[in-house]
Design a protein around this motif. Structure first.
Motif, PDB file in Angstrom:
ATOM      1  N   ASP A 330       3.676  -3.433   8.765  1.00 26.41           N
ATOM      2  CA  ASP A 330       4.412  -4.640   9.129  1.00 26.41           C
ATOM      3  C   ASP A 330       5.836  -4.260   9.536  1.00 26.41           C
ATOM      4  N   LEU A 331       6.192  -4.547  10.776  1.00 35.33           N
ATOM      5  CA  LEU A 331       7.519  -4.169  11.263  1.00 35.33           C
ATOM      6  C   LEU A 331       8.624  -5.044  10.707  1.00 35.33           C
ATOM      7  N   ALA A 332       8.262  -6.151  10.063  1.00 40.33           N
ATOM      8  CA  ALA A 332       9.304  -7.017   9.494  1.00 40.33           C
ATOM      9  C   ALA A 332      10.122  -6.284   8.432  1.00 40.33           C
ATOM     10  N   GLY A 333       9.507  -5.309   7.755  1.00 42.79           N
ATOM     11  CA  GLY A 333      10.238  -4.553   6.738  1.00 42.79           C
ATOM     12  C   GLY A 333      10.255  -3.067   7.017  1.00 42.79           C
ATOM     13  N   ALA A 334       9.925  -2.676   8.223  1.00 38.75           N
ATOM     14  CA  ALA A 334       9.822  -1.257   8.557  1.00 38.75           C
ATOM     15  C   ALA A 334      11.022  -0.790   9.360  1.00 38.75           C
ATOM     16  N   THR A 335      11.302   0.505   9.270  1.00 37.17           N
ATOM     17  CA  THR A 335      12.350   1.150  10.052  1.00 37.17           C
ATOM     18  C   THR A 335      11.698   2.021  11.123  1.00 37.17           C
ATOM     19  N   LEU A 336      12.189   1.921  12.351  1.00 37.97           N
ATOM     20  CA  LEU A 336      11.717   2.776  13.439  1.00 37.97           C
ATOM     21  C   LEU A 336      12.766   3.842  13.695  1.00 37.97           C
ATOM     22  N   ALA A 337      12.300   5.081  13.940  1.00 38.52           N
ATOM     23  CA  ALA A 337      13.245   6.183  14.073  1.00 38.52           C
ATOM     24  C   ALA A 337      12.803   7.171  15.136  1.00 38.52           C
ATOM     25  N   LEU A 338      13.796   7.805  15.752  1.00 36.85           N
ATOM     26  CA  LEU A 338      13.582   8.949  16.635  1.00 36.85           C
ATOM     27  C   LEU A 338      14.172  10.171  15.954  1.00 36.85           C
ATOM     28  N   ARG A 391       9.888  13.565  17.727  1.00 35.70           N
ATOM     29  CA  ARG A 391       8.844  12.557  17.537  1.00 35.70           C
ATOM     30  C   ARG A 391       9.462  11.225  17.157  1.00 35.70           C
ATOM     31  N   ALA A 392       8.659  10.177  17.319  1.00 35.28           N
ATOM     32  CA  ALA A 392       9.047   8.832  16.904  1.00 35.28           C
ATOM     33  C   ALA A 392       8.272   8.483  15.634  1.00 35.28           C
ATOM     34  N   GLU A 393       8.948   7.804  14.704  1.00 36.15           N
ATOM     35  CA  GLU A 393       8.343   7.493  13.409  1.00 36.15           C
ATOM     36  C   GLU A 393       8.478   6.013  13.104  1.00 36.15           C
ATOM     37  N   VAL A 394       7.538   5.520  12.293  1.00 36.66           N
ATOM     38  CA  VAL A 394       7.638   4.194  11.692  1.00 36.66           C
ATOM     39  C   VAL A 394       7.641   4.399  10.180  1.00 36.66           C
ATOM     40  N   ILE A 395       8.715   3.962   9.533  1.00 35.22           N
ATOM     41  CA  ILE A 395       8.860   4.114   8.082  1.00 35.22           C
ATOM     42  C   ILE A 395       8.604   2.750   7.452  1.00 35.22           C
ATOM     43  N   ALA A 396       7.469   2.607   6.762  1.00 35.14           N
ATOM     44  CA  ALA A 396       7.073   1.337   6.171  1.00 35.14           C
ATOM     45  C   ALA A 396       8.013   0.968   5.027  1.00 35.14           C
ATOM     46  N   VAL A 404       4.390   7.672  15.400  1.00 33.78           N
ATOM     47  CA  VAL A 404       3.951   6.589  16.285  1.00 33.78           C
ATOM     48  C   VAL A 404       2.660   6.961  17.018  1.00 33.78           C
ATOM     49  N   ARG A 405       2.465   8.239  17.327  1.00 33.24           N
ATOM     50  CA  ARG A 405       1.270   8.666  18.052  1.00 33.24           C
ATOM     51  C   ARG A 405       0.000   8.500  17.220  1.00 33.24           C
ATOM     52  N   GLU A 406       0.143   8.358  15.905  1.00 35.28           N
ATOM     53  CA  GLU A 406      -1.021   8.183  15.045  1.00 35.28           C
ATOM     54  C   GLU A 406      -1.412   6.713  14.895  1.00 35.28           C
ATOM     55  N   LEU A 407      -0.584   5.806  15.409  1.00 31.78           N
ATOM     56  CA  LEU A 407      -0.833   4.377  15.233  1.00 31.78           C
ATOM     57  C   LEU A 407      -1.687   3.829  16.366  1.00 31.78           C
ATOM     58  N   GLU A 408      -2.491   2.815  16.049  1.00 30.49           N
ATOM     59  CA  GLU A 408      -3.170   2.053  17.086  1.00 30.49           C
ATOM     60  C   GLU A 408      -2.106   1.287  17.869  1.00 30.49           C
ATOM     61  N   ARG A 409      -1.996   1.602  19.160  1.00 31.05           N
ATOM     62  CA  ARG A 409      -0.901   1.044  19.939  1.00 31.05           C
ATOM     63  C   ARG A 409      -0.924  -0.486  19.929  1.00 31.05           C
TER      64      ARG A 409
END
Length: 554
Positions: A330-338, A391-396, A404-409
């Motif tokens: 859920d991106l409502a509480g997640a941090t996106l990072a490069l 790489r790009a990351e999503v931190i839950a 990000v490459r491991e996620l269902e787009r």
């Protein structure tokens, strides 16, 4: 490069085309059997009439068999024509959907500068497959079924006629090859000219309001006229060779049948051949040459169709980033990072070693000089583009880190409202375009969102049911930008990405975007804004700068 008459990739990868080929082979065998039965029955009835003076009415069983054979052949032809059009439609739809879906998976960088080219291929380009599948492929299958079976029957009835047919039959493909050498590359040039014409016409129509505003609308028509002349010249050249090949092959087939007929006639005169097999061979001889003659007359359709298939598979063969398998958090509480992201550009790396964190519920401004790779960094962050380094990351919210490459787009993109520099708007009415961002919104909510971005005057003047064209045609660039901002405001997506949202707005309208940022912050939504203007940067909670590195020549 020489191509097979039937592209194996089309048969292997397009189910409708594969079924069409199999069905055509079966129907070809049915037609071959009907032709042979018809020839034998006509020969039997004709010989009895001419030799024994027995009228066909005295043999009702043979007449019934003749009618049945003719009916079966007519039914096979009707089924072939009816199913061929449906198969062509299904194959074109399949290829069109795959080309568009794959072009989307290739990402914005792979499609940059060739969107209209892919559009031309997916529309009029792939329509070249219809005459190929409807006209050429069935005749090709008939030449592989009717021709050899009829030739075998002739060999059993009269070996000499079979030898004459066997010797003259290669002349048809020989002349087809000669005609083919004259037309080599013509279909590719015709398709390229058509795609070029489409591409420049679409660009011209899209930029026509700007050209009119600058008083330059009277110049580009010469370019369009030149492209039209080139396309017309290519099309007329293809038609000229099509008519020429048809005439040559028709004359050749007639002469070949005449050779068989003359041989039979001379032997009948000298009593060296019975009448019944002679009549049967005379009926079968044209059927030996007819499928190959039709293949030759449809040659231009085959080259056009194969050129379209080749262009489609050129797009499909391009490597696309593989989709991930893990659902997005859920991106409502997640941090996106490069993390140290670098992407190759024409002049080096842009961005170079980019570091970025977008925290939930905050507004992050991404800044940097023009050409530094700000938009590219956003594309990597959203999984639209793969980076050469980093790489790009999503931190839950629980601290789980996922590439990000491991996620269902799709699971990621469904939580994002993206507003690029040039707004992408679907066609439809103002109500439909706004409601597309949130289908359950009522008219009051639509009007409120429009008023929040300063679009209320347009709605008051034109109404919610005003029709818009492609990409918001009918609105100015600033109004399109406001409409896209209203859609972002209506969207329930927890992450809103704005790429230069004030690019087409004046200073007074810039305040609308600032107010929108405040509204999004109040809703607790995460905002990433690519910004040049200082007022946008000052409105952000976090500011991150990216830079590029020029390529160092050895």
């Amino acid at each position: 490069m020489r191509r097979a008459p039937l592209d194996p990739r089309l048969v292997r990868e397009v189910r409708a085309a594969r079924a069409h080929v199999a069905r055509t082979v079966v129907l070809g065998l049915v037609q071959a059997a009907s032709v042979i039965v018809t020839a034998l029955v006509i020969a039997h009835l004709g010989a009895r009439l001419l030799v024994e003076r027995d009228v066909p009415a005295d043999a009702p069983g043979m007449l019934a068999l003749l009618v049945l054979a003719l009916a079966v052949r007519a039914g096979a032809v009707l089924v072939e024509e009816a199913t061929a059009h449906r198969a062509a439609t299904a194959a074109i739809s399949d290829l069109r959907a795959r080309v568009l879906a794959h072009a989307a998976r290739l990402g914005p960088r792979a499609g940059a500068g060739r969107g209209a080219d892919v559009t031309a291929l997916a529309t009029t380009g792939l329509e070249k497959l219809r005459p190929y599948l409807v006209g050429y492929v069935p005749q090709l299958m008939l030449s592989a079924t009717v021709t050899p079976l009829c030739l075998l029957t002739i060999a059993l009835l009269d070996p000499l006629s079979a030898v004459i047919a066997l010797v003259t039959l290669p002349l048809v493909p020989l002349f087809m090859i000669l005609v083919g050498k004259m037309t080599v590359g013509r279909s590719e040039r015709l398709l390229a000219d058509m795609r070029s014409l489409w591409s420049q016409l679409l660009d011209l129509v899209e930029g026509l309001p700007t050209l009119r505003a600058l008083g330059r609308e009277r110049g580009p028509e010469r370019v369009v006229e030149t492209l039209g002349d080139r396309h017309r010249s290519s099309a007329m050249g293809s038609l000229k060779f099509a008519f020429l090949s048809s005439m040559v092959l028709e004359l050749l087939a007639t002469l070949c049948v005449a050779l068989v007929a003359v041989s039979i006639g001379m032997r009948l005169v000298y009593g060296e051949m019975d009448l019944a097999p002679a009549l049967a061979v005379l009926v079968l001889a044209p059927e030996v040459y007819q499928p190959l003659r039709n293949v030759g007359s449809q040659y231009h359709s085959s080259t056009d169709g194969l050129a379209a298939v080749g262009a489609a598979f050129e797009v499909l063969d391009e490597h696309a980033p593989a989709d991930g398998t893990r659902p997005s958090p859920d991106l409502a509480g997640a941090t996106l990072a490069l993390r140290g992201v670098s992407v190759a550009s024409r002049d080096g790396l842009a961005p170079h070693a980019a570091e970025l964190e977008v925290h939930p519920g905050r507004i992050t401004a991404l800044t940097g000089p023009s050409g530094a790779g700000k938009t590219t960094a956003v594309q990597v962050l959203l999984g639209l583009l793969e980076s050469e380094q980093g790489r790009a990351e999503v931190i839950a919210a629980d601290g789980t880190v996922t590439d990000v490459r491991e996620l269902e787009r799709r699971s990621l993109w469904d939580q994002i409202a993206l507003l690029p520099q040039r707004p992408v708007l679907p066609p439809g009415t103002l109500r439909e375009v706004l409601a597309g961002a949130r289908p359950d919104a009522d008219d009051d909510e639509l009007r409120a969102a429009a008023a929040a971005v300063g679009l209320d005057a347009v709605i008051a003047h034109r109404g919610l049911d005003a029709d818009l064209g492609r990409r918001g045609q009918g609105l100015s660039l600033g109004e399109r930008q406001r409409l896209a901002l209203a859609r972002a405001l209506l969207s329930p997506a927890p992450l809103v990405v704005l790429d230069e949202p004030t690019a087409h707005l004046d200073g007074a309208a810039e305040q609308i975007v600032l107010d929108l940022l405040g509204e999004l912050r109040a809703q607790g939504r995460t905002v990433l804004v690519v910004a040049h203007r200082s007022r946008l940067v000052e409105a952000a909670d976090d500011i991150v700068s990216v830079d590029s590195r020029a390529e160092v020549s050895a």
